[in-house]
Scaffold this motif. Structure first.
Motif, PDB file in Angstrom:
ATOM      1  N   VAL A   1       0.843  -1.207   0.000  1.00  0.00           N
ATOM      2  CA  VAL A   1       0.000   0.000   0.000  1.00  0.00           C
ATOM      3  C   VAL A   1       0.878   1.257   0.000  1.00  0.00           C
ATOM      4  CG1 VAL A   1      -1.602   1.343   1.433  1.00  0.00           C
ATOM      5  CG2 VAL A   1      -2.021  -1.068   1.054  1.00  0.00           C
ATOM      6  N   GLN A   2       1.943   1.240   0.818  1.00  0.00           N
ATOM      7  CA  GLN A   2       2.822   2.415   0.895  1.00  0.00           C
ATOM      8  C   GLN A   2       3.559   2.635  -0.425  1.00  0.00           C
ATOM      9  OE1 GLN A   2       5.097   1.487   4.474  1.00  0.00           O
ATOM     10  NE2 GLN A   2       3.828   2.882   5.654  1.00  0.00           N
TER      11      GLN A   2
ATOM     12  N   THR B   1       2.647   1.629  -3.378  1.00  0.00           N
ATOM     13  CA  THR B   1       1.671   2.041  -4.401  1.00  0.00           C
ATOM     14  C   THR B   1       1.405   3.540  -4.299  1.00  0.00           C
ATOM     15  OG1 THR B   1       0.643  -0.113  -4.140  1.00  0.00           O
ATOM     16  CG2 THR B   1      -0.586   1.489  -5.414  1.00  0.00           C
ATOM     17  N   ALA B   2       1.208   4.015  -3.066  1.00  0.00           N
ATOM     18  CA  ALA B   2       0.919   5.442  -2.865  1.00  0.00           C
ATOM     19  C   ALA B   2       2.088   6.305  -3.348  1.00  0.00           C
ATOM     20  CB  ALA B   2       0.638   5.713  -1.389  1.00  0.00           C
ATOM     21  N   LEU B   3       3.305   5.875  -3.031  1.00  0.00           N
ATOM     22  CA  LEU B   3       4.483   6.652  -3.434  1.00  0.00           C
ATOM     23  C   LEU B   3       4.675   6.609  -4.952  1.00  0.00           C
ATOM     24  CD1 LEU B   3       6.865   5.477  -0.581  1.00  0.00           C
ATOM     25  CD2 LEU B   3       6.055   7.803  -0.896  1.00  0.00           C
TER      26      LEU B   3
ATOM     27  N   GLU C   1       2.349   6.044  -7.228  1.00  0.00           N
ATOM     28  CA  GLU C   1       1.244   6.764  -7.860  1.00  0.00           C
ATOM     29  C   GLU C   1       1.557   8.263  -7.942  1.00  0.00           C
ATOM     30  OE1 GLU C   1      -3.096   5.129  -7.344  1.00  0.00           O
ATOM     31  OE2 GLU C   1      -2.707   6.735  -5.931  1.00  0.00           O
ATOM     32  N   GLU C   2       2.112   8.771  -6.839  1.00  0.00           N
ATOM     33  CA  GLU C   2       2.453  10.191  -6.794  1.00  0.00           C
ATOM     34  C   GLU C   2       3.534  10.514  -7.826  1.00  0.00           C
ATOM     35  OE1 GLU C   2       4.736  13.680  -5.557  1.00  0.00           O
ATOM     36  OE2 GLU C   2       5.467  11.650  -5.378  1.00  0.00           O
TER      37      GLU C   2
ATOM     38  N   GLU D   1       2.019  10.391 -11.375  1.00  0.00           N
ATOM     39  CA  GLU D   1       1.225  11.599 -11.644  1.00  0.00           C
ATOM     40  C   GLU D   1       2.115  12.785 -11.966  1.00  0.00           C
ATOM     41  OE1 GLU D   1      -1.784  12.634  -8.741  1.00  0.00           O
ATOM     42  OE2 GLU D   1      -2.623  10.617  -8.963  1.00  0.00           O
ATOM     43  N   LYS D   2       3.211  12.908 -11.210  1.00  0.00           N
ATOM     44  CA  LYS D   2       4.157  14.005 -11.442  1.00  0.00           C
ATOM     45  C   LYS D   2       4.789  13.881 -12.825  1.00  0.00           C
ATOM     46  CE  LYS D   2       5.913  16.157  -7.322  1.00  0.00           C
ATOM     47  NZ  LYS D   2       6.823  16.025  -6.208  1.00  0.00           N
TER      48      LYS D   2
ATOM     49  N   ASN E   1      10.280  21.276  -4.680  1.00  0.00           N
ATOM     50  CA  ASN E   1      11.502  20.484  -4.648  1.00  0.00           C
ATOM     51  C   ASN E   1      11.525  19.432  -5.748  1.00  0.00           C
ATOM     52  OD1 ASN E   1      12.718  21.707  -2.445  1.00  0.00           O
ATOM     53  ND2 ASN E   1      11.456  20.521  -1.027  1.00  0.00           N
TER      54      ASN E   1
ATOM     55  N   ASP F   1      13.198  15.863  -7.436  1.00  0.00           N
ATOM     56  CA  ASP F   1      13.542  14.580  -6.812  1.00  0.00           C
ATOM     57  C   ASP F   1      15.045  14.422  -6.630  1.00  0.00           C
ATOM     58  OD1 ASP F   1      10.962  12.450  -8.213  1.00  0.00           O
ATOM     59  OD2 ASP F   1      10.889  14.319  -7.105  1.00  0.00           O
TER      60      ASP F   1
ATOM     61  N   GLU G   1      -5.947  18.037  -3.368  1.00  0.00           N
ATOM     62  CA  GLU G   1      -5.460  18.378  -4.708  1.00  0.00           C
ATOM     63  C   GLU G   1      -5.813  19.817  -5.076  1.00  0.00           C
ATOM     64  OE1 GLU G   1      -6.986  15.110  -7.016  1.00  0.00           O
ATOM     65  OE2 GLU G   1      -4.998  14.179  -7.084  1.00  0.00           O
TER      66      GLU G   1
ATOM     67  N   THR H   1       0.882  17.941  -2.001  1.00  0.00           N
ATOM     68  CA  THR H   1       1.178  16.607  -2.536  1.00  0.00           C
ATOM     69  C   THR H   1       0.267  15.595  -1.856  1.00  0.00           C
ATOM     70  OG1 THR H   1       3.466  17.219  -2.902  1.00  0.00           O
ATOM     71  CG2 THR H   1       2.992  14.873  -2.829  1.00  0.00           C
ATOM     72  N   LEU H   2      -0.288  14.709  -2.674  1.00  0.00           N
ATOM     73  CA  LEU H   2      -1.223  13.723  -2.137  1.00  0.00           C
ATOM     74  C   LEU H   2      -0.673  12.315  -2.332  1.00  0.00           C
ATOM     75  CD1 LEU H   2      -4.168  13.027  -1.087  1.00  0.00           C
ATOM     76  CD2 LEU H   2      -4.778  12.845  -3.502  1.00  0.00           C
ATOM     77  N   LEU H   3      -0.644  11.559  -1.250  1.00  0.00           N
ATOM     78  CA  LEU H   3      -0.312  10.137  -1.334  1.00  0.00           C
ATOM     79  C   LEU H   3      -1.565   9.385  -0.928  1.00  0.00           C
ATOM     80  CD1 LEU H   3       3.170  10.100   0.468  1.00  0.00           C
ATOM     81  CD2 LEU H   3       2.752  10.197  -1.981  1.00  0.00           C
ATOM     82  N   SER H   4      -2.044   8.523  -1.811  1.00  0.00           N
ATOM     83  CA  SER H   4      -3.321   7.844  -1.519  1.00  0.00           C
ATOM     84  C   SER H   4      -3.121   6.369  -1.219  1.00  0.00           C
ATOM     85  CB  SER H   4      -4.266   7.982  -2.709  1.00  0.00           C
ATOM     86  OG  SER H   4      -4.574   9.326  -2.925  1.00  0.00           O
ATOM     87  N   HIS H   5      -3.552   5.949  -0.055  1.00  0.00           N
ATOM     88  CA  HIS H   5      -3.540   4.521   0.263  1.00  0.00           C
ATOM     89  C   HIS H   5      -4.700   3.853  -0.467  1.00  0.00           C
ATOM     90  CE1 HIS H   5      -1.187   4.538   4.319  1.00  0.00           C
ATOM     91  NE2 HIS H   5      -0.428   4.790   3.289  1.00  0.00           N
TER      92      HIS H   5
ATOM     93  N   THR I   1       3.997   6.171   5.763  1.00  0.00           N
ATOM     94  CA  THR I   1       4.057   6.451   4.324  1.00  0.00           C
ATOM     95  C   THR I   1       4.639   7.851   4.110  1.00  0.00           C
ATOM     96  OG1 THR I   1       2.115   5.072   3.985  1.00  0.00           O
ATOM     97  CG2 THR I   1       2.689   6.549   2.194  1.00  0.00           C
TER      98      THR I   1
ATOM     99  N   TYR J   1       8.086   9.012   2.179  1.00  0.00           N
ATOM    100  CA  TYR J   1       8.112  10.079   1.181  1.00  0.00           C
ATOM    101  C   TYR J   1       9.219  11.082   1.526  1.00  0.00           C
ATOM    102  CZ  TYR J   1       6.600  14.100  -1.584  1.00  0.00           C
ATOM    103  OH  TYR J   1       6.572  15.163  -2.451  1.00  0.00           O
TER     104      TYR J   1
ATOM    105  N   LYS K   1      12.441  11.887  -0.770  1.00  0.00           N
ATOM    106  CA  LYS K   1      12.653  13.234  -1.328  1.00  0.00           C
ATOM    107  C   LYS K   1      13.752  13.989  -0.585  1.00  0.00           C
ATOM    108  CE  LYS K   1       9.222  12.762  -4.206  1.00  0.00           C
ATOM    109  NZ  LYS K   1       9.346  12.789  -5.652  1.00  0.00           N
TER     110      LYS K   1
END
Lengths: 121, 246
Positions: free
Chosen positions: A100-101, A103-105, A107-108, A111-112, B5, B7, B56, B61-65, B77, B81, B85
């Motif tokens: 899950v973690q 996937t979330a990272l 996905e972000e 998108e970017k 920022n 990556d 959004e 920044t959005l991180l979706s579980h 999570t 991130y 980063k």
């Protein structure tokens, strides 16, 4: 043990064997876990064959009645089984968490990257 | 929101907000945070409402579980991130409006100026904070006492989720040792055992407008028992060597 008790054990063994086999056929249970249940079912079925052995073993550890030995063994077996499943559940949770973690990272990041690509086109 | 920022090689400040069904409050929190220009990442823990959409809209920044994993996993999570980063300083805060964005700068400043690894926002010393219900205060005092007995740490608000962390703490928090079931007073004990410098500063906190996860009779008892057990386990947990000591 009485013939009725033998019959009950055999029926129980057959029922659980059929249930486990059906679950395997339908791919509802993983092979690695199913082996354990097949072994338990076979154990039920073979108890009448080794009654003398179980009686002798029961007497050795101070359990006169074979049925009591059966319940004693079942209790310990269930305890170990619960422990094994707790372990498996914990491992599965950690794996799900990592997925899950990640996937979330990811996905972000996707998108970017998509936004970056769109801005360049 | 200043998510500028790249990556490649970024260093700076990040605010992590774990959120679950916070559509009512998250917008206001993000608007407040925008005034300070920090990078913000919201970890949406599979909310049923439109929390993600609001995040959004605010440009954070959005991180979706993809499934609901709980507060601790959502936090972790965010830590992942921050590590990915390359952020040096992180503040974690709730998205329900309980934590005042105006204190984020103070938390960051304390982290940098006092050269500590972890700063905890204490809601109990500053005038203006909401009055914590007696049973919760009793639980906090119990955790505080246990921490003092087992580690010598004098933390008045060990259950505060309003914290600032340095990168070395983040690296520890992304390990398997992070108690994602209930990252509470127990994690402070682990931090102390790891040799991280922990300080507490007064902040103002408001009463949460959401439904408390500690509602009911049995839930708080179960939670307190779990945290006490976790603190005891933390005394014997085998810890890794700190990376910044290598």
């Amino acid at each position: 043990m009485t013939p009725k008790q033998y019959a009950l054990l055999i029926i129980l063994g057959l029922l659980s064997l059929v249930l486990v086999t059906t679950l395997i056929q339908k791919n509802r249970i993983r092979i690695r876990y199913s082996i354990l249940w097949v072994a338990i079912s076979l154990f039920f079925l073979t108890i009448p064959l080794f009654v003398n052995f179980y009686t002798a073993f029961g007497e050795l550890i101070g359990i006169i009645n074979p049925i009591s030995l059966f319940f004693f063994g079942a209790t310990i077996g269930l305890f170990l089984l619960s422990l094994q499943f707790t372990l498996a559940l914990s491992v599965a949770f950690n794996q799900r968490k990592a997925t899950v973690q990640q996937t979330a990272l990811l996905e972000e990041r996707i998108e970017k990257l998509e936004k970056l690509l769109a801005s360049k086109q | 929101m200043a998510n500028s920022n790249s990556d490649a090689d970024t260093k700076g400040h990040l605010v992590i907000i774990p959120a679950y069904n916070e559509a009512q409050n998250i917008g206001e929190v993000l608007t407040e945070l925008q005034k300070y220009g920090y990078d913000v990442v919201v970890v949406d823990d599979n909310s049923d409402d439109n929390t993600a959409k609001i995040v959004e809209q605010h440009g954070a920044t959005l991180l979706s579980h993809c499934s609901n994993m709980g507060y601790g996993v959502a936090l972790q999570t965010g830590y992942h991130y921050a590590i990915q980063k390359r952020y040096d300083y992180v503040v974690q805060m709730d998205g329900d409006g309980q934590h005042s964005p105006e204190f984020v700068k103070l938390l960051f400043d304390t982290l940098e100026e006092k050269q500590v690894d972890l700063v905890i926002g204490n809601r109990h010393t500053m005038v203006g904070s909401y009055k914590v219900p007696k049973h919760r205060r009793a639980g906090q005092k119990l955790f505080s006492s246990l921490l003092r007995i087992f580690s010598g740490l004098k933390i008045e608000d060990p259950t505060s989720g309003f914290q600032a962390l340095r990168r070395n703490v983040l690296k520890f928090y992304v390990s398997d040792l992070f108690p994602d079931d209930f990252p509470d007073a127990n994690i402070l004990l682990l931090c102390h055992r790891m040799g991280f410098k922990v300080v507490e500063i007064p902040v103002v906190m408001h009463e949460s407008s959401g439904v408390s996860m500690h509602r009911g009779f049995w839930r708080p008892i179960f939670y307190v028992t779990l945290v006490i057990f976790s603190i005891l386990v933390g005394l014997f947990t085998k810890l890794p060597k700190r990376e910044d000591e290598n």
